[in-house]
Write a protein that holds these residues in place. Structure first.
Motif, PDB file in Angstrom:
ATOM      1  N   THR A 296       0.840  -1.203   0.000  1.00  0.00           N
ATOM      2  CA  THR A 296       0.000   0.000   0.000  1.00  0.00           C
ATOM      3  C   THR A 296       0.870   1.247   0.000  1.00  0.00           C
ATOM      4  OG1 THR A 296      -1.780  -1.143   1.170  1.00  0.00           O
ATOM      5  CG2 THR A 296      -1.766   1.263   1.280  1.00  0.00           C
ATOM      6  N   ARG A 297       1.872   1.256   0.856  1.00  0.00           N
ATOM      7  CA  ARG A 297       2.748   2.431   0.963  1.00  0.00           C
ATOM      8  C   ARG A 297       3.480   2.723  -0.348  1.00  0.00           C
ATOM      9  NH1 ARG A 297       7.860   3.201   5.066  1.00  0.00           N
ATOM     10  NH2 ARG A 297       8.306   5.321   4.460  1.00  0.00           N
ATOM     11  N   LEU A 298       3.954   1.663  -1.003  1.00  0.00           N
ATOM     12  CA  LEU A 298       4.728   1.833  -2.233  1.00  0.00           C
ATOM     13  C   LEU A 298       3.859   1.847  -3.491  1.00  0.00           C
ATOM     14  CD1 LEU A 298       7.778  -0.451  -1.426  1.00  0.00           C
ATOM     15  CD2 LEU A 298       7.687   2.058  -1.409  1.00  0.00           C
ATOM     16  N   ARG A 299       2.553   1.592  -3.313  1.00  0.00           N
ATOM     17  CA  ARG A 299       1.615   1.552  -4.445  1.00  0.00           C
ATOM     18  C   ARG A 299       1.996   0.441  -5.427  1.00  0.00           C
ATOM     19  NH1 ARG A 299       3.118   6.326  -2.855  1.00  0.00           N
ATOM     20  NH2 ARG A 299       1.719   8.015  -2.412  1.00  0.00           N
ATOM     21  N   VAL A 300       2.328  -0.720  -4.873  1.00  0.00           N
ATOM     22  CA  VAL A 300       2.708  -1.888  -5.666  1.00  0.00           C
ATOM     23  C   VAL A 300       1.597  -2.912  -5.534  1.00  0.00           C
ATOM     24  CG1 VAL A 300       4.410  -3.733  -5.955  1.00  0.00           C
ATOM     25  CG2 VAL A 300       5.161  -1.473  -5.241  1.00  0.00           C
ATOM     26  N   ASP A 301       1.183  -3.478  -6.662  1.00  0.00           N
ATOM     27  CA  ASP A 301       0.180  -4.525  -6.652  1.00  0.00           C
ATOM     28  C   ASP A 301       0.659  -5.657  -5.740  1.00  0.00           C
ATOM     29  OD1 ASP A 301      -0.677  -7.307  -8.103  1.00  0.00           O
ATOM     30  OD2 ASP A 301      -2.253  -5.765  -8.259  1.00  0.00           O
ATOM     31  N   PRO A 302      -0.227  -6.203  -4.900  1.00  0.00           N
ATOM     32  CA  PRO A 302       0.199  -7.241  -3.951  1.00  0.00           C
ATOM     33  C   PRO A 302       0.926  -8.426  -4.591  1.00  0.00           C
ATOM     34  CG  PRO A 302      -2.024  -6.522  -3.442  1.00  0.00           C
ATOM     35  CD  PRO A 302      -1.643  -5.858  -4.741  1.00  0.00           C
ATOM     36  N   SER A 303       0.459  -8.889  -5.754  1.00  0.00           N
ATOM     37  CA  SER A 303       1.135 -10.036  -6.379  1.00  0.00           C
ATOM     38  C   SER A 303       2.538  -9.656  -6.863  1.00  0.00           C
ATOM     39  CB  SER A 303       0.303 -10.603  -7.528  1.00  0.00           C
ATOM     40  OG  SER A 303       0.117  -9.631  -8.532  1.00  0.00           O
ATOM     41  N   ASP A 304       2.704  -8.426  -7.333  1.00  0.00           N
ATOM     42  CA  ASP A 304       4.039  -7.969  -7.735  1.00  0.00           C
ATOM     43  C   ASP A 304       4.953  -7.847  -6.524  1.00  0.00           C
ATOM     44  OD1 ASP A 304       3.248  -7.821 -10.396  1.00  0.00           O
ATOM     45  OD2 ASP A 304       2.739  -5.690 -10.269  1.00  0.00           O
ATOM     46  N   LEU A 305       4.399  -7.352  -5.413  1.00  0.00           N
ATOM     47  CA  LEU A 305       5.208  -7.194  -4.208  1.00  0.00           C
ATOM     48  C   LEU A 305       5.666  -8.552  -3.681  1.00  0.00           C
ATOM     49  CD1 LEU A 305       6.478  -5.253  -2.208  1.00  0.00           C
ATOM     50  CD2 LEU A 305       4.480  -5.599  -0.769  1.00  0.00           C
ATOM     51  N   VAL A 306       4.830  -9.566  -3.781  1.00  0.00           N
ATOM     52  CA  VAL A 306       5.221 -10.900  -3.338  1.00  0.00           C
ATOM     53  C   VAL A 306       6.463 -11.354  -4.098  1.00  0.00           C
ATOM     54  CG1 VAL A 306       4.549 -13.345  -3.358  1.00  0.00           C
ATOM     55  CG2 VAL A 306       2.941 -11.621  -2.532  1.00  0.00           C
ATOM     56  N   GLU A 307       6.474 -11.150  -5.409  1.00  0.00           N
ATOM     57  CA  GLU A 307       7.634 -11.546  -6.213  1.00  0.00           C
ATOM     58  C   GLU A 307       8.877 -10.754  -5.833  1.00  0.00           C
ATOM     59  OE1 GLU A 307       7.821 -14.224  -8.179  1.00  0.00           O
ATOM     60  OE2 GLU A 307       5.796 -14.551  -7.407  1.00  0.00           O
ATOM     61  N   VAL A 308       8.734  -9.460  -5.615  1.00  0.00           N
ATOM     62  CA  VAL A 308       9.869  -8.625  -5.213  1.00  0.00           C
ATOM     63  C   VAL A 308      10.407  -9.087  -3.861  1.00  0.00           C
ATOM     64  CG1 VAL A 308      10.527  -6.280  -4.500  1.00  0.00           C
ATOM     65  CG2 VAL A 308       9.171  -6.615  -6.575  1.00  0.00           C
ATOM     66  N   ALA A 309       9.498  -9.308  -2.910  1.00  0.00           N
ATOM     67  CA  ALA A 309       9.912  -9.722  -1.569  1.00  0.00           C
ATOM     68  C   ALA A 309      10.583 -11.100  -1.602  1.00  0.00           C
ATOM     69  CB  ALA A 309       8.715  -9.732  -0.622  1.00  0.00           C
ATOM     70  N   LYS A 310      10.057 -12.020  -2.405  1.00  0.00           N
ATOM     71  CA  LYS A 310      10.673 -13.350  -2.513  1.00  0.00           C
ATOM     72  C   LYS A 310      12.086 -13.252  -3.085  1.00  0.00           C
ATOM     73  CE  LYS A 310       6.620 -16.323  -3.010  1.00  0.00           C
ATOM     74  NZ  LYS A 310       5.866 -17.179  -3.953  1.00  0.00           N
ATOM     75  N   ARG A 311      12.256 -12.415  -4.081  1.00  0.00           N
ATOM     76  CA  ARG A 311      13.587 -12.251  -4.686  1.00  0.00           C
ATOM     77  C   ARG A 311      14.568 -11.656  -3.683  1.00  0.00           C
ATOM     78  NH1 ARG A 311      15.678  -9.279  -9.327  1.00  0.00           N
ATOM     79  NH2 ARG A 311      17.846  -9.915  -9.456  1.00  0.00           N
ATOM     80  N   LEU A 312      14.120 -10.645  -2.944  1.00  0.00           N
ATOM     81  CA  LEU A 312      14.983 -10.037  -1.926  1.00  0.00           C
ATOM     82  C   LEU A 312      15.298 -11.033  -0.812  1.00  0.00           C
ATOM     83  CD1 LEU A 312      13.363  -6.497  -1.724  1.00  0.00           C
ATOM     84  CD2 LEU A 312      15.613  -7.064  -2.659  1.00  0.00           C
ATOM     85  N   GLU A 313      14.314 -11.847  -0.449  1.00  0.00           N
ATOM     86  CA  GLU A 313      14.532 -12.865   0.579  1.00  0.00           C
ATOM     87  C   GLU A 313      15.550 -13.896   0.080  1.00  0.00           C
ATOM     88  OE1 GLU A 313      11.785 -15.594   3.485  1.00  0.00           O
ATOM     89  OE2 GLU A 313      11.200 -15.496   1.364  1.00  0.00           O
ATOM     90  N   GLY A 314      15.409 -14.318  -1.171  1.00  0.00           N
ATOM     91  CA  GLY A 314      16.342 -15.283  -1.748  1.00  0.00           C
ATOM     92  C   GLY A 314      17.772 -14.763  -1.783  1.00  0.00           C
ATOM     93  N   ALA A 315      17.912 -13.448  -1.919  1.00  0.00           N
ATOM     94  CA  ALA A 315      19.245 -12.832  -1.942  1.00  0.00           C
ATOM     95  C   ALA A 315      19.752 -12.535  -0.529  1.00  0.00           C
ATOM     96  CB  ALA A 315      19.203 -11.539  -2.764  1.00  0.00           C
TER      97      ALA A 315
END
Length: 182
Positions: free
Chosen positions: A65-84
């Motif tokens: 909500t804060r970043l105005r990112v679609d929830p499904s897109d944010l999940v992918e971003v967060a997973k990638r950051l978590e993987g790194a």
């Protein structure tokens, strides 16, 4: 380069400030994209790291909500950051369907490196401006951003144990579980 160096663009287009802003933004975005690629990150990854550094652990939903990112897109971003290893995603003990996201030490270090490079990009992009004009430009673009893209209202948590003020935010002094969001 002088004040009236138009780069060969037609005067008609130079008279449309939105067009000129879009051209400058395109140059800045491309430079930023190239720099982020050197860090194997995208602009959304950088935005998430910066938001987490500012806020501390937060729910994925509130972060989106804060970043105005679609929830499904944010999940992918967060997973990638978590993987790194740059963020940690933990299940919310109050609602196992939700995740709280937190910056790791490696994430904070990467954010510092990328932020320093971004400052260099800013300096290069704004090199034709003196310090006073840079400060004025920064103020003006923030005013425009606040007017045309105001921050979203973050809904109060639906946790029954969180104290919420009249403004719909967690009461001051709350931390820990309330700070992790829902």
């Amino acid at each position: 380069m002088g004040d009236d160096d138009d780069g060969g663009l037609p005067p008609h287009l130079l008279g449309i400030t939105t067009y000129v802003l879009a051209r400058v933004a395109r140059v800045g975005r491309e430079r930023m994209r190239q720099m982020m690629a050197e860090h194997d990150l995208g602009l959304w990854h950088f935005a998430v790291l910066a938001a987490l550094d500012d806020s501390g652990p937060v729910s994925q939903r509130d972060l989106g909500t804060r970043l105005r990112v679609d929830p499904s897109d944010l999940v992918e971003v967060a997973k990638r950051l978590e993987g790194a290893g740059l963020v940690r995603r933990d299940r919310d003990p109050a609602d196992r369907r939700r995740y709280a996201v937190a910056l790791t030490a490696a994430g904070r270090a990467e954010l510092g490196a990328v932020t320093a490079r971004a400052a260099d990009l800013d300096a290069a992009l704004l090199a034709p401006l003196d310090a006073r004009d840079r400060a004025a430009l920064e103020r003006i673009v923030r005013v425009l951003l606040a007017h045309h893209d105001p921050p979203p209202a973050v809904p109060p948590s639906d946790r029954p144990d969180e104290t919420v003020s009249r403004r719909g935010r967690a009461a001051p002094g709350r931390s820990g579980r309330a700070a992790a969001g829902s």
